[in-house]
Scaffold this motif. Structure first.
Motif, PDB file in Angstrom:
ATOM      1  N   GLN A 191       0.907  -1.641  -0.181  1.00 22.34           N
ATOM      2  CA  GLN A 191      -0.218  -0.244  -0.244  1.00 22.34           C
ATOM      3  C   GLN A 191       1.391   1.477   0.277  1.00 22.34           C
ATOM      4  O   GLN A 191      -0.009   2.717  -0.367  1.00 22.34           O
ATOM      5  N   TYR A 192       1.996   1.184   0.683  1.00 21.67           N
ATOM      6  CA  TYR A 192       3.004   2.475   0.208  1.00 21.67           C
ATOM      7  C   TYR A 192       4.190   2.175  -0.734  1.00 21.67           C
ATOM      8  O   TYR A 192       5.148   2.061  -0.414  1.00 21.67           O
ATOM      9  N   PRO A 193       3.522   2.540  -2.113  1.00 21.10           N
ATOM     10  CA  PRO A 193       5.069   2.637  -3.018  1.00 21.10           C
ATOM     11  C   PRO A 193       5.663   2.845  -3.148  1.00 21.10           C
ATOM     12  O   PRO A 193       5.594   4.206  -2.703  1.00 21.10           O
ATOM     13  N   LEU A 194       7.174   2.832  -3.368  1.00 25.56           N
ATOM     14  CA  LEU A 194       8.342   3.479  -4.149  1.00 25.56           C
ATOM     15  C   LEU A 194       8.237   4.216  -5.149  1.00 25.56           C
ATOM     16  O   LEU A 194       8.632   3.250  -5.971  1.00 25.56           O
ATOM     17  N   CYS A 195       8.614   5.630  -5.186  1.00 26.42           N
ATOM     18  CA  CYS A 195       9.034   5.525  -7.043  1.00 26.42           C
ATOM     19  C   CYS A 195      10.100   6.178  -7.092  1.00 26.42           C
ATOM     20  O   CYS A 195      11.028   7.159  -6.006  1.00 26.42           O
ATOM     21  N   VAL A 196      11.134   5.905  -7.207  1.00 23.68           N
ATOM     22  CA  VAL A 196      12.677   5.718  -6.969  1.00 23.68           C
ATOM     23  C   VAL A 196      13.805   5.854  -8.505  1.00 23.68           C
ATOM     24  O   VAL A 196      13.487   5.933  -9.240  1.00 23.68           O
ATOM     25  N   GLY A 197      14.459   7.144  -8.032  1.00 23.04           N
ATOM     26  CA  GLY A 197      15.658   7.859  -9.668  1.00 23.04           C
ATOM     27  C   GLY A 197      16.669   8.263  -8.664  1.00 23.04           C
ATOM     28  O   GLY A 197      16.875   8.479  -7.468  1.00 23.04           O
ATOM     29  N   LEU A 198      17.686   8.068  -9.502  1.00 21.97           N
ATOM     30  CA  LEU A 198      18.961   8.282 -10.061  1.00 21.97           C
ATOM     31  C   LEU A 198      20.010   8.872 -10.277  1.00 21.97           C
ATOM     32  O   LEU A 198      19.187   8.867 -11.482  1.00 21.97           O
ATOM     33  N   TYR A 199      20.211   9.810  -9.943  1.00 26.75           N
ATOM     34  CA  TYR A 199      20.752  10.898 -10.934  1.00 26.75           C
ATOM     35  C   TYR A 199      21.911  11.450 -10.831  1.00 26.75           C
ATOM     36  O   TYR A 199      22.799  11.134  -9.752  1.00 26.75           O
ATOM     37  N   LYS A 200      22.997  11.177 -12.034  1.00 22.73           N
ATOM     38  CA  LYS A 200      24.107  11.542 -11.592  1.00 22.73           C
ATOM     39  C   LYS A 200      24.445  12.782 -12.157  1.00 22.73           C
ATOM     40  O   LYS A 200      23.380  13.559 -12.995  1.00 22.73           O
ATOM     41  N   ASN A 201      25.911  13.872 -11.770  1.00 24.56           N
ATOM     42  CA  ASN A 201      26.127  14.835 -12.153  1.00 24.56           C
ATOM     43  C   ASN A 201      24.847  16.467 -11.914  1.00 24.56           C
ATOM     44  O   ASN A 201      24.394  17.148 -13.238  1.00 24.56           O
TER      45      ASN A 201
ATOM     46  N   VAL B  85       5.446  12.143  -9.637  1.00 19.23           N
ATOM     47  CA  VAL B  85       6.782  12.026  -9.499  1.00 19.23           C
ATOM     48  C   VAL B  85       7.799  12.207 -10.099  1.00 19.23           C
ATOM     49  O   VAL B  85       8.729  12.879 -10.447  1.00 19.23           O
ATOM     50  N   SER B  86       7.395  11.281 -11.504  1.00 20.58           N
ATOM     51  CA  SER B  86       8.893  11.125 -12.909  1.00 20.58           C
ATOM     52  C   SER B  86       8.498  12.815 -13.308  1.00 20.58           C
ATOM     53  O   SER B  86       9.412  13.763 -13.231  1.00 20.58           O
ATOM     54  N   GLN B  87       7.091  13.661 -13.498  1.00 19.85           N
ATOM     55  CA  GLN B  87       7.728  14.941 -14.800  1.00 19.85           C
ATOM     56  C   GLN B  87       7.697  16.255 -13.201  1.00 19.85           C
ATOM     57  O   GLN B  87       9.353  16.547 -14.044  1.00 19.85           O
ATOM     58  N   HIS B  88       7.571  15.572 -12.235  1.00 19.47           N
ATOM     59  CA  HIS B  88       7.994  16.973 -11.519  1.00 19.47           C
ATOM     60  C   HIS B  88       9.813  16.871 -11.272  1.00 19.47           C
ATOM     61  O   HIS B  88      10.164  18.035 -11.304  1.00 19.47           O
ATOM     62  N   LEU B  89      10.207  14.906 -10.843  1.00 21.65           N
ATOM     63  CA  LEU B  89      11.579  15.338 -10.982  1.00 21.65           C
ATOM     64  C   LEU B  89      12.680  15.522 -11.941  1.00 21.65           C
ATOM     65  O   LEU B  89      13.367  16.421 -12.096  1.00 21.65           O
ATOM     66  N   GLN B  90      11.876  15.272 -13.277  1.00 26.41           N
ATOM     67  CA  GLN B  90      12.372  16.283 -14.334  1.00 26.41           C
ATOM     68  C   GLN B  90      12.686  17.781 -14.572  1.00 26.41           C
ATOM     69  O   GLN B  90      13.445  17.826 -15.214  1.00 26.41           O
ATOM     70  N   GLN B  91      11.199  17.847 -14.042  1.00 26.16           N
ATOM     71  CA  GLN B  91      11.400  19.499 -13.898  1.00 26.16           C
ATOM     72  C   GLN B  91      12.110  20.311 -12.824  1.00 26.16           C
ATOM     73  O   GLN B  91      12.792  21.405 -13.585  1.00 26.16           O
ATOM     74  N   ASN B  92      12.859  19.818 -12.343  1.00 21.15           N
ATOM     75  CA  ASN B  92      13.523  19.940 -11.100  1.00 21.15           C
ATOM     76  C   ASN B  92      14.995  19.316 -10.514  1.00 21.15           C
ATOM     77  O   ASN B  92      15.537  19.946  -9.905  1.00 21.15           O
ATOM     78  N   ILE B  93      15.681  18.393 -11.252  1.00 22.64           N
ATOM     79  CA  ILE B  93      16.455  17.822 -10.825  1.00 22.64           C
ATOM     80  C   ILE B  93      17.315  17.407 -12.383  1.00 22.64           C
ATOM     81  O   ILE B  93      16.952  17.816 -13.532  1.00 22.64           O
ATOM     82  N   GLU B  94      18.464  19.267 -12.048  1.00 19.01           N
ATOM     83  CA  GLU B  94      19.214  19.149 -13.303  1.00 19.01           C
ATOM     84  C   GLU B  94      20.766  18.070 -13.220  1.00 19.01           C
ATOM     85  O   GLU B  94      21.157  18.348 -12.549  1.00 19.01           O
TER      86      GLU B  94
END
Length: 194
Positions: A14-24, A124-133
């Motif tokens: 009931q608590y799925p995780l959305c996970v992203g890894l970013y370099k540089n 979440v994906s859209q938000h991270l794409q817009q805000n993580i450089e």
């Protein structure tokens, strides 16, 4: 193309995780300021990926954070900060954020979001794409092994783990060293507070 991964922990589907890894990552100071300001749009577990040795480590910390949240035993203010705190080898919350959370100079970021009602993996994906450089990469043990600062981890967890010379089971020396480091870290994380 997004390489965010959605993970359901077996005990907490009931608590799925959305996970992203970013370099540089170039805007870690902006992300940190959003966290410090309490901006609800940035309610994530933002971690310095150089202190994450493997998927198993962040999954163990996520399980513990969600378990404390579900059991109403949190020591921090939300489930995401509880996940960051769960990486710590001790009970000092401020120290765990300094060691494992992002700083103004963080170059590689692991972002974890616990999905709840009204929040989807797509949003979440859209938000991270817009805000993580930064460059998004697969959330894989190979990428964690490339980014990890083993010396820093040994110091944080007070470990003296060295890979055995030569490998009997066919794994490379670096793989064996990472595996032993992971095992030691998971043990220390599990013993915190017991």
């Amino acid at each position: 193309m997004s390489t965010l991964e959605t993970i359901a922990l077996p005990h907490f589907p009931q608590y799925p995780l959305c996970v992203g890894l970013y370099k540089n990552v170039k805007n870690a100071s902006f992300l940190r300021q959003q966290l410090l300001a309490g901006n609800a749009d940035f309610e994530y577990a933002f971690l310095d990926a150089s202190v994450v040795v493997s998927r198993m480590q962040f999954l163990a910390a996520s399980f513990r954070g969600i378990n404390d949240f579900a059991s109403d035993r949190m020591k921090s203010h939300n489930v995401h900060s509880e996940i960051v705190f769960s990486f710590s080898p001790n009970n000092n919350i401020a120290e765990s954020f300094r060691r494992f959370g992002i700083s103004d100079t963080t170059q590689h970021v692991l972002a974890i979001k616990v999905l709840s009602s009204g929040i989807t993996a797509e949003s979440v994906s859209q938000h991270l794409q817009q805000n993580i450089e930064g460059d998004q990469v697969d959330v894989s043990d190979t990428n964690f092994a490339e980014l990890v600062d083993q010396a820093r981890l040994r110091k944080i967890y007070k470990l003296n783990v060295q890979a055995r010379k030569g490998s009997a089971n066919g794994t490379s020396s670096k793989e064996a060293e990472i595996k032993e480091l992971e095992t030691s870290i998971l043990g220390v994380m599990a013993l915190r507070g017991s």
